[in-house]
Design a protein around this motif. Sequence first.
Motif, short mmCIF file in Angstrom:
data_model
loop_
_atom_site.label_atom_id
_atom_site.label_comp_id
_atom_site.label_asym_id
_atom_site.label_seq_id
_atom_site.Cartn_x
_atom_site.Cartn_y
_atom_site.Cartn_z
N HIS A 329 65.12 15.93 -60.67
CA HIS A 329 64.01 15.06 -60.21
C HIS A 329 64.47 13.61 -60.29
N THR A 340 50.84 7.64 -61.37
CA THR A 340 51.05 7.52 -62.82
C THR A 340 52.44 6.99 -63.15
N HIS A 341 53.44 7.55 -62.48
CA HIS A 341 54.82 7.14 -62.79
C HIS A 341 55.00 5.62 -62.61
N THR A 391 48.92 12.30 -71.35
CA THR A 391 49.25 11.22 -70.43
C THR A 391 48.32 10.03 -70.64
N ILE A 394 49.29 8.05 -73.66
CA ILE A 394 50.53 7.29 -73.46
C ILE A 394 50.26 6.07 -72.56
#
Length: 399
Positions: A329, A340-341, A391, A394
């Motif tokens: 990936h 999100t990334h 998530t 974080i």
Amino acid sequence: MLSLVVSVFVLVQCMNNAGEKIEQVVNFAAYAGSEKCMSCHKDVYDKHLKTAHFLTGQPATENFITGSFKKDSNSYYYSPDILVQMQKRDSGLYQVIYYKGEEKMAIRKDIVIGSGVMGQSFLNWRHNRLFQMPVTYFTAAAQWSNSPGFPEGKVMTDRPITARCLECHVTYAEGSGGDTLEPVNFSRDKIIYSVGCEKCHGPAAKHVEFQTNNPAVKTASFVINPAKLNRQQQLDVCAVCHGGKMQKTKPSFAFVPGKNLADYFIIDSINNLSLAGGEVEMHGNQYGLLRKSKCFTATSTMTCSSCHNIHENERGKTGLFSARCMSCHPSNSAGFKTATHLLVTGIEKKCINCHMPAQESRAIAVYLQGEEKPKAALVRSHFVGMYPDVTKKILDNEK
Ligand code: HEC
Ligand code: HEC
Ligand code: HEC
Ligand code: HEC
Ligand code: HEC
Ligand code: HEC
Ligand code: HEC
């Protein structure tokens, strides 16, 4: 028709006589022990000494035990009257049981199970039988505690150790007595301690003998390299111990690398429903969880070695594991830039924080002194997927 059958039969016999792929006899004498591998595979051997595999299932000597024997931190009180204390005596390391201040029983620690990453349990020999000892060391709290699954408030000293417990924590142990599937006795001098080289490479006394007698031969005989097995067999090498609860159909230790695990166990499968409900026990079932992950089902090559360099202790190297994710990936691909990334700084080192979070184990949970609820060790989920709650936490920290 008849002649065809006969000729095939002869061919198989010839191959057996000429080649080395004859049936392995699995017994104590077939094993050489990891120290024998050192002379020719020193680099692998030296690294292996630092792994959890090497550190588990060893004789209970001081260098393998992490818990404290010092006066202020060597005790566990089951109740105000019942105390178990860790003591060094001339004949070894003991758990000593006291009732109202009076010594009732002293049990010697003979074998230590666990590297100490999460904790260590101890086994005691009585004649030729092994029993699990009442007190376990629980690393996350740096405390002695009641052993996992043991009754609360009461010292239990008679929990017998099964061959299956040893099968996952040592390389080989010879059992006898009992029925064909479950021995009651073990031979003290026929145990190959630790999860050693031969657990993953098969019994290798013959390999050692052959290579020693034929130093000019630079190719290997009589040993298994898992990388050369098919995918399922590669997974089976690990799944015998990392496959969670499985019912055995043949005696423990009969399975060796290169065989098919399904011929030795009824393999438990995790169903999607329990995954969705979060009801899966994470303890020791990396194989079952991984098998349900998209990474695994969408590739034909993923094995445990896709992420683990098994001879090394790589615990805590989050960045290294993330690099292995990015081999499939890449973070510079267009598809990678999800909503999100894009919010995460330094994402290249954080893949596993969100997609393989550490979660509470239900199997490795202990009662700490004076506490009413058991405290659990954290295990890394091998269901590679989405964990919205994790998530969110974080991302909150990113702000
Ligand atoms: C006397 C030397 C010697 C000893 C001792 C020895 N090996 Fe080897 N081993 C070799 C040689 C030579 C090879 C072939 C070259 C290579 O792959 O390193 C080999 C290869 C291997 C391979 C790769 C096999 C393959 O098909 O790719 C494994 C696995 C292995 N050895 C495991 C072990 C284990 C486990 C022990 C200890 C029980 C051990 N060896 C002891 C010499 C030795
Ligand atoms: C004999 C059973 C057994 C086999 C076979 C086995 N393991 Fe393990 N493995 C264990 C046990 C037990 C532990 C926990 C050791 C401890 O911390 O006490 C462990 C720990 C690990 C860890 C954690 C290491 C750490 O630093 O905490 C990894 C990763 C791992 N195994 C991967 C594998 C892979 C990959 C394979 C197959 C190539 C494999 N294991 C084969 C029993 C086994
Ligand atoms: C099916 C294989 C299997 C069986 C059976 C098994 N274990 Fe384990 N055990 C593991 C694995 C794998 C780990 C590594 C943690 C994990 O994956 O949850 C582990 C971890 C542990 C740990 C924590 C080690 C550490 O510090 O990381 C202890 C202590 C332990 N086991 C004790 C036992 C005892 C005692 C028994 C038998 C009564 C037993 N286990 C039976 C596979 C097994
Ligand atoms: C927990 C399982 C496990 C243990 C323990 C283990 N190995 Fe391996 N070993 C493997 C696997 C899996 C491979 C194949 C790696 C791959 O997929 O590329 C391998 C590969 C090898 C190879 C082939 C060359 C290489 O480095 O890839 C040798 C030689 C070898 N191991 C020797 C040893 C020796 C010697 C020990 C003990 C000191 C040992 N192994 C302990 C699982 C293990
Ligand atoms: C051998 C290649 C390979 C490796 C290594 C790999 N993956 Fe995957 N993964 C895939 C493939 C193929 C898919 C399915 C197609 C896709 O979604 O990209 C996938 C899917 C996913 C998904 C989507 C899951 C879902 O349920 O929709 C996530 C998240 C993921 N991988 C994360 C990771 C992380 C994190 C790592 C490292 C710990 C990793 N992958 C390692 C090949 C791999
Ligand atoms: C902060 C948590 C977080 C981190 C860190 C993270 N991801 Fe994700 N990832 C997600 C979420 C949430 C999604 C679902 C899409 C979204 O909401 O943006 C996702 C989606 C994915 C997908 C599926 C994408 C698709 O095409 O559907 C893959 C593959 C993936 N991540 C791999 C990785 C890899 C590899 C890393 C490390 C380089 C990584 N992720 C780091 C949270 C994270
Ligand atoms: C997609 C990548 C990936 C694959 C494939 C994978 N693992 Fe892991 N594994 C990880 C990561 C990441 C960790 C966490 C390492 C750490 O915390 O330092 C881990 C940790 C572990 C641990 C330690 C457990 C703990 O909770 O501390 C064991 C045992 C383990 N893996 C066994 C296996 C086995 C057996 C397989 C094959 C069935 C496997 N893994 C396949 C990524 C993977």
